[in-house]
Design an enzyme around this catalytic site. Structure first.
Site, PDB file in Angstrom:
ATOM      1  N   SER A   1       0.869  -1.187   0.000  1.00 56.06           N
ATOM      2  CA  SER A   1       0.000   0.000   0.000  1.00 56.06           C
ATOM      3  C   SER A   1       0.897   1.225   0.000  1.00 56.06           C
ATOM      4  CB  SER A   1      -0.846  -0.023   1.268  1.00 56.06           C
ATOM      5  OG  SER A   1      -1.486   1.222   1.464  1.00 56.06           O
TER       6      SER A   1
ATOM      7  N   TYR B   1      -1.764  -0.681  10.735  1.00 56.00           N
ATOM      8  CA  TYR B   1      -1.913  -1.054   9.321  1.00 56.00           C
ATOM      9  C   TYR B   1      -0.630  -0.758   8.543  1.00 56.00           C
ATOM     10  CZ  TYR B   1      -3.851  -1.078   4.530  1.00 56.00           C
ATOM     11  OH  TYR B   1      -4.085  -1.323   3.192  1.00 56.00           O
TER      12      TYR B   1
HETATM   13  N1  LIG Z   1      -8.683  -0.025  -1.111  1.00 52.42           N
HETATM   14  C1  LIG Z   1      -7.586   0.681  -0.974  1.00 52.42           C
HETATM   15  O1  LIG Z   1      -7.617   1.907  -0.991  1.00 52.42           O
HETATM   16  C2  LIG Z   1      -6.272  -0.009  -0.760  1.00 52.42           C
HETATM   17  C3  LIG Z   1      -5.109   0.782  -0.803  1.00 52.42           C
HETATM   18  C4  LIG Z   1      -3.889   0.156  -0.619  1.00 52.42           C
HETATM   19  C5  LIG Z   1      -3.809  -1.208  -0.400  1.00 52.42           C
HETATM   20  N2  LIG Z   1      -4.943  -1.947  -0.363  1.00 52.42           N
HETATM   21  C6  LIG Z   1      -4.811  -3.392  -0.110  1.00 52.42           C
HETATM   22  O2  LIG Z   1      -5.346  -4.116  -1.192  1.00 52.42           O
HETATM   23  C7  LIG Z   1      -5.904  -5.351  -0.735  1.00 52.42           C
HETATM   24  C8  LIG Z   1      -7.339  -5.477  -1.199  1.00 52.42           C
HETATM   25  O3  LIG Z   1      -8.065  -4.373  -0.732  1.00 52.42           O
HETATM   26  P1  LIG Z   1      -9.586  -4.106  -1.112  1.00 52.42           P
HETATM   27  O4  LIG Z   1      -9.794  -2.657  -0.918  1.00 52.42           O
HETATM   28  O5  LIG Z   1      -9.901  -4.710  -2.417  1.00 52.42           O
HETATM   29  O6  LIG Z   1     -10.312  -4.903   0.082  1.00 52.42           O
HETATM   30  P2  LIG Z   1     -11.846  -5.374   0.220  1.00 52.42           P
HETATM   31  O7  LIG Z   1     -12.205  -5.159   1.643  1.00 52.42           O
HETATM   32  O8  LIG Z   1     -12.678  -4.761  -0.835  1.00 52.42           O
HETATM   33  O9  LIG Z   1     -11.738  -6.939  -0.063  1.00 52.42           O
HETATM   34  C9  LIG Z   1     -10.956  -7.774   0.734  1.00 52.42           C
HETATM   35  C10 LIG Z   1     -11.422  -9.214   0.578  1.00 52.42           C
HETATM   36  O10 LIG Z   1     -10.592 -10.034   1.411  1.00 52.42           O
HETATM   37  C11 LIG Z   1     -11.398 -10.988   2.094  1.00 52.42           C
HETATM   38  N3  LIG Z   1     -10.780 -11.415   3.348  1.00 52.42           N
HETATM   39  C12 LIG Z   1     -10.683 -10.710   4.507  1.00 52.42           C
HETATM   40  N4  LIG Z   1     -10.116 -11.449   5.454  1.00 52.42           N
HETATM   41  C13 LIG Z   1      -9.828 -12.658   4.912  1.00 52.42           C
HETATM   42  C14 LIG Z   1      -9.257 -13.853   5.408  1.00 52.42           C
HETATM   43  N5  LIG Z   1      -8.870 -13.946   6.678  1.00 52.42           N
HETATM   44  N6  LIG Z   1      -9.107 -14.908   4.570  1.00 52.42           N
HETATM   45  C15 LIG Z   1      -9.505 -14.824   3.281  1.00 52.42           C
HETATM   46  N7  LIG Z   1     -10.079 -13.714   2.760  1.00 52.42           N
HETATM   47  C16 LIG Z   1     -10.246 -12.644   3.561  1.00 52.42           C
HETATM   48  C17 LIG Z   1     -12.697 -10.233   2.341  1.00 52.42           C
HETATM   49  O11 LIG Z   1     -13.771 -11.143   2.591  1.00 52.42           O
HETATM   50  C18 LIG Z   1     -12.865  -9.435   1.050  1.00 52.42           C
HETATM   51  O12 LIG Z   1     -13.582 -10.173   0.087  1.00 52.42           O
HETATM   52  C19 LIG Z   1      -5.751  -5.336   0.769  1.00 52.42           C
HETATM   53  O13 LIG Z   1      -4.599  -6.068   1.126  1.00 52.42           O
HETATM   54  C20 LIG Z   1      -5.566  -3.873   1.101  1.00 52.42           C
HETATM   55  O14 LIG Z   1      -4.853  -3.677   2.286  1.00 52.42           O
HETATM   56  C21 LIG Z   1      -6.162  -1.374  -0.542  1.00 52.42           C
END
Ligand SMILES: NC(=O)c1ccc[n+]([C@@H]2O[C@H](COP(=O)([O-])OP(=O)(O)OC[C@H]3O[C@@H](n4cnc5c(N)ncnc54)[C@H](O)[C@@H]3O)[C@@H](O)[C@H]2O)c1
Ligand SMILES: *[C@@H]1O[C@H](CO)[C@@H](O)[C@H](O)[C@H]1NC(C)=O
Length: 325
Positions: A199, A212
């Site tokens: 991230s 985080y």
């Molecule tokens: N959205 C952002 O702005 C952003 C920015 C930087 C990094 N990220 C990273 O990108 C990745 C995806 O983010 P997103 O925004 O698409 O998240 P999201 O919340 O939309 O989706 C995450 C998915 O992971 C699943 N999940 C959660 N815990 C789990 C577990 N223990 N085992 C299996 N599955 C599990 C959830 O059910 C969900 O379907 C994450 O690692 C997040 O930290 C996101």
């Protein structure tokens, strides 16, 4: 290897005859090494610089198996849909059975190939067991995407023990269990691709995201270490590692983004983010941010003194606000 042997010889030999010859030999070897290093050093810098401006070849993922954790929602889901539309066979893992099944259904409806498995990546035993099953059902997994993650957003003192531990379990340890499950076969075959979602919170610290940020710095750290471990084990390694640094993506994970200049830095649509991640993987990039230019700006910012950068940060006033109340 041979160099070490030579220097050992010279140490042994210096007591007896021929020590001087060995010394001269060692100097020659050292000078040749330095010359080769300097030449290769500059050639690779020029090469990498040129690569910034020429289109990179994109690997063909058609027919390959891609395993994505957290495929039920957000970027995981979008990546699953888009990999499938590129002809890949997608293995969807999520802790949420309902949303995961929905992703698989949408892929099949669009004519793609997908298989869904419920998995909580926190549980190492479950990960290992399911990995064995997936290998038995489908064979080699070409591309692993460590995507599942959570992001509680409030001050450090407001974080409960439980949510803090869970975050490290999912965002860090879960990733390592996935690697321990799928890396051995990649090493054995000397092929495969691993993508990890760090991230912008893995590049610099942000308020409300103290734990985080720790997890996302950890992702950057383990990917960087793994690259070295694989490279030293096998200089000809074909296993590609790609670390992704998304800024703020419109998935709902980032609940209260704050922007002073929305036209400059705004939420990226998860579709666009997924496309950008897949492109980075197919191009074999070691690191890529979403949006792409962000990483270069951040790298340049790192040589500027902190005090000066903080003035810029305060001016931009771009943060995430607490998810409490
Ligand atoms: N959205 C952002 O702005 C952003 C920015 C930087 C990094 N990220 C990273 O990108 C990745 C995806 O983010 P997103 O925004 O698409 O998240 P999201 O919340 O939309 O989706 C995450 C998915 O992971 C699943 N999940 C959660 N815990 C789990 C577990 N223990 N085992 C299996 N599955 C599990 C959830 O059910 C969900 O379907 C994450 O690692 C997040 O930290 C996101
Ligand atoms: C990509 O790979 C698939 C399966 O191996 C093959 O059928 C297809 O022709 C390839 N496409 C390109 C553009 O090389």
């Amino acid at each position: 290897m041979s160099r070490t042997t030579v220097s050992n010889n010279s140490r042994d030999g210096s007591a007896g005859s021929g020590g001087q010859n060995n010394d001269i030999y060692n100097y020659v070897v050292l000078i040749v090494d330095i010359v080769v290093l300097v030449i290769k050093f500059w050639v690779s810098i020029v090469e990498e610089f040129v690569k910034l401006f020429v289109a990179r070849a994109e690997a063909n993922v058609s027919g390959q198996f891609v395993l994505i954790t957290g495929a039920g929602h957000g970027m995981g889901k979008e990546m699953a849909l888009q990999y499938a539309s590129l002809g890949a066979k997608v293995i969807c893992w999520d802790v949420n059975e309902q949303t995961n099944t929905q992703t698989v259904k949408e892929i099949k409806q669009a004519g793609g190939t997908a298989f869904g498995y419920v998995c909580n990546v926190v549980k190492r035993e479950d990960v290992m067991e399911l990995a064995a099953k997936v290998r038995k059902d489908h064979g080699f997994i070409n591309i692993l995407v460590n995507n599942a993650g959570i992001m509680p957003c409030h001050t450090l003192l407001e974080h409960t023990e439980q949510e803090t531990r869970l975050m490290y379990d999912i965002n860090v340890l879960g990733n390592l269990w996935m690697l321990q499950a799928f890396l051995p076969e990649m090493i054995e075959r000397n092929e495969g691709s691993i993508v990890a979602l760090s991230s912008c919170a893995g590049l610099f610290g942000l308020p409300n995201l103290v734990p985080y940020c720790g997890t996302k710095f950890a992702v950057r750290g383990y990917m960087s270490s793994l690259a070295e471990e694989l490279r030293l084990k096998n200089p000809q390694t074909n296993i590609k590692l790609t670390t992704i640094y998304p800024y703020m993506i419109d998935t709902g994970l980032c609940k209260n983004p704050r922007f002073r200049f929305p036209s400059l830095l705004k939420l990226v649509a998860s579709k666009d983010a997924a496309a950008s991640i897949i492109l980075a993987q197919r191009q074999g990039l070691e690191e890529a941010s979403v949006p792409r230019h962000f990483l270069y700006v951040e790298k340049a910012g790192r040589i500027i003194p902190k005090k000066a950068m903080r003035l810029v940060n305060d001016f931009l006033d771009t943060y995430v606000d607490t998810d409490k109340k």
